[in-house]
Enzyme design. Sequence first.
Site, mmCIF file in Angstrom:
data_model
loop_
_atom_site.group_PDB
_atom_site.id
_atom_site.type_symbol
_atom_site.label_atom_id
_atom_site.label_comp_id
_atom_site.label_asym_id
_atom_site.label_seq_id
_atom_site.Cartn_x
_atom_site.Cartn_y
_atom_site.Cartn_z
ATOM 1 N N TYR A 33 31.993 62.203 -36.511
ATOM 2 C CA TYR A 33 33.414 61.967 -37.251
ATOM 3 C C TYR A 33 32.490 60.723 -38.240
ATOM 4 O O TYR A 33 31.453 60.690 -38.934
ATOM 5 C CB TYR A 33 33.107 60.638 -35.761
ATOM 6 C CG TYR A 33 32.546 60.005 -34.973
ATOM 7 C CD1 TYR A 33 30.571 60.074 -34.645
ATOM 8 C CD2 TYR A 33 32.426 58.031 -35.241
ATOM 9 C CE1 TYR A 33 30.589 58.770 -34.314
ATOM 10 C CE2 TYR A 33 31.891 57.382 -35.738
ATOM 11 C CZ TYR A 33 30.487 57.255 -34.728
ATOM 12 O OH TYR A 33 29.695 56.564 -34.111
ATOM 13 N N ARG A 52 28.886 61.529 -46.784
ATOM 14 C CA ARG A 52 28.363 61.392 -45.328
ATOM 15 C C ARG A 52 28.584 61.960 -44.614
ATOM 16 O O ARG A 52 27.892 63.149 -43.706
ATOM 17 C CB ARG A 52 28.099 59.872 -44.701
ATOM 18 C CG ARG A 52 27.101 60.006 -43.423
ATOM 19 C CD ARG A 52 27.004 58.718 -43.143
ATOM 20 N NE ARG A 52 28.634 58.339 -42.494
ATOM 21 C CZ ARG A 52 27.996 56.930 -42.624
ATOM 22 N NH1 ARG A 52 26.390 55.975 -42.099
ATOM 23 N NH2 ARG A 52 29.459 56.890 -41.517
ATOM 24 N N ARG A 101 34.025 78.792 -22.758
ATOM 25 C CA ARG A 101 33.038 77.775 -22.898
ATOM 26 C C ARG A 101 31.987 78.680 -23.107
ATOM 27 O O ARG A 101 31.645 79.647 -22.214
ATOM 28 C CB ARG A 101 32.479 76.825 -22.050
ATOM 29 C CG ARG A 101 31.821 76.340 -21.880
ATOM 30 C CD ARG A 101 31.310 75.451 -20.764
ATOM 31 N NE ARG A 101 29.982 74.418 -20.567
ATOM 32 C CZ ARG A 101 28.923 74.719 -19.907
ATOM 33 N NH1 ARG A 101 28.812 76.082 -19.656
ATOM 34 N NH2 ARG A 101 27.825 73.943 -20.702
ATOM 35 N N LYS A 150 26.131 62.293 -38.064
ATOM 36 C CA LYS A 150 27.152 61.496 -37.219
ATOM 37 C C LYS A 150 27.703 62.003 -36.403
ATOM 38 O O LYS A 150 29.232 62.615 -36.016
ATOM 39 C CB LYS A 150 27.793 60.473 -38.041
ATOM 40 C CG LYS A 150 28.437 59.316 -37.537
ATOM 41 C CD LYS A 150 28.947 58.528 -38.579
ATOM 42 C CE LYS A 150 29.853 57.216 -38.201
ATOM 43 N NZ LYS A 150 29.061 56.043 -37.493
ATOM 44 N N GLU A 182 17.705 51.190 -34.673
ATOM 45 C CA GLU A 182 18.779 50.336 -35.384
ATOM 46 C C GLU A 182 19.436 50.160 -33.727
ATOM 47 O O GLU A 182 19.131 49.839 -32.903
ATOM 48 C CB GLU A 182 19.469 51.311 -35.844
ATOM 49 C CG GLU A 182 20.327 52.307 -35.145
ATOM 50 C CD GLU A 182 20.946 54.162 -35.898
ATOM 51 O OE1 GLU A 182 21.090 53.859 -37.234
ATOM 52 O OE2 GLU A 182 20.124 54.557 -35.175
HETATM 53 N N1 PDD Z 1 28.878 53.106 -36.289
HETATM 54 N N2 PDD Z 1 23.642 53.102 -36.740
HETATM 55 C C1 PDD Z 1 24.929 53.823 -35.491
HETATM 56 C C2 PDD Z 1 23.872 54.244 -34.505
HETATM 57 C C3 PDD Z 1 25.657 53.858 -35.958
HETATM 58 O O1 PDD Z 1 26.872 54.209 -34.851
HETATM 59 C C4 PDD Z 1 26.458 53.289 -37.224
HETATM 60 C C5 PDD Z 1 28.244 52.998 -37.186
HETATM 61 C C6 PDD Z 1 25.955 52.609 -38.339
HETATM 62 C C7 PDD Z 1 26.521 52.201 -39.246
HETATM 63 O O2 PDD Z 1 26.973 53.111 -40.532
HETATM 64 P P1 PDD Z 1 28.335 52.354 -41.650
HETATM 65 O O3 PDD Z 1 27.406 51.732 -41.558
HETATM 66 O O4 PDD Z 1 27.976 53.342 -41.988
HETATM 67 O O5 PDD Z 1 29.041 52.499 -40.396
HETATM 68 C C8 PDD Z 1 24.496 52.494 -37.794
HETATM 69 C C9 PDD Z 1 30.730 53.243 -36.735
HETATM 70 C C10 PDD Z 1 30.829 52.034 -36.810
HETATM 71 C C11 PDD Z 1 30.825 53.229 -35.138
HETATM 72 O O6 PDD Z 1 30.398 54.691 -34.307
HETATM 73 O O7 PDD Z 1 32.498 52.953 -34.360
#
Ligand code: PDD
Length: 286
Positions: A33, A52, A101, A150, A182
């Site tokens: 996503y 990304r 599945r 992601k 993080e």
């Molecule tokens: N989340 N680390 C994680 C685990 C994240 O899920 C996100 C972003 C970030 C920051 O990435 P970016 O700067 O590209 O948004 C770091 C999004 C905002 C979400 O899941 O809603």
Amino acid sequence: MSRIVYVDGAFVPEEEARVSVFDRGFLFADGVYEVTSVLGGRLIDFPGHVRRLGRSLAELALANPHSEAEWLALHRDLVARNAVTDGLVYLQVTRGSAGDRDFAYPGPATPPTVVMFTQSKPGLADAPAARTGWTVIAIPDLRWGRRDIKTVQLLYPAMGKMMAKAAGADDAWLVEDGLITEGTSNNAWIVSRGRIVTRPLGTEILHGITRAAVMRLARESQLEVEERPFTLDEAKTADEAFVTSASAFVMPVVEIDGVRLGDGTPGPLARRLREIYLDEMRRAAM
Ligand code: PDD
């Protein structure tokens, strides 16, 4: 008000949007996503997010259903159809549904599922929390090992958010081998001895698009940025801390595990970086 969402090539009212119960996003979290913010009706740092997305898909051998130009057009179309001024565009691509599945990936005859929707958040860039800062708790990082992709497997981050809520905090910072990886959904930073410190890129963290922009803008403003791991103990004694993400932008952190940082208010560098980031990103929005 009903939103118009995008699902598999069509814009439909949200009540009419359907995804199969056999969709691999649902059964296996087999999907990726992106979240892109919208300010003043324009997309913030879109090129970073779409690049990304391409990388996440490639890492999972998932075919990218659209060119970058097509993704941009879809984002703009959805923002316009929903008259979003400030908010977010969520997009998800899964490996689709093979009608059953099975752990093995389906063949190329199974097209990916593409879902997109908007979230309207008036005043997103003026969040009151930015003036007071977030409090965070530290929890063990129990996620899988490819956090640079992601994926939609967000159960542990959701659990972390609930642990934070239960502790009366705004978010959780994840700790592995004594080092901060993080936040639940953002990248973590501290300011230590005048230097802005954040963990280097690797498979342990998401390669935040906001992180990259903030790093570039900080360096352009002659601020010293150091990419190195830092410990929970160092974070607790830091002068300042903050997180970055597409939805929080630069959000000051004022307390970690009940330990106040500085005087317990957003630090000067975090405030300045938020301002610089928002100014620059609004200018370059598309
Ligand atoms: N989340 N680390 C994680 C685990 C994240 O899920 C996100 C972003 C970030 C920051 O990435 P970016 O700067 O590209 O948004 C770091 C999004 C905002 C979400 O899941 O809603």
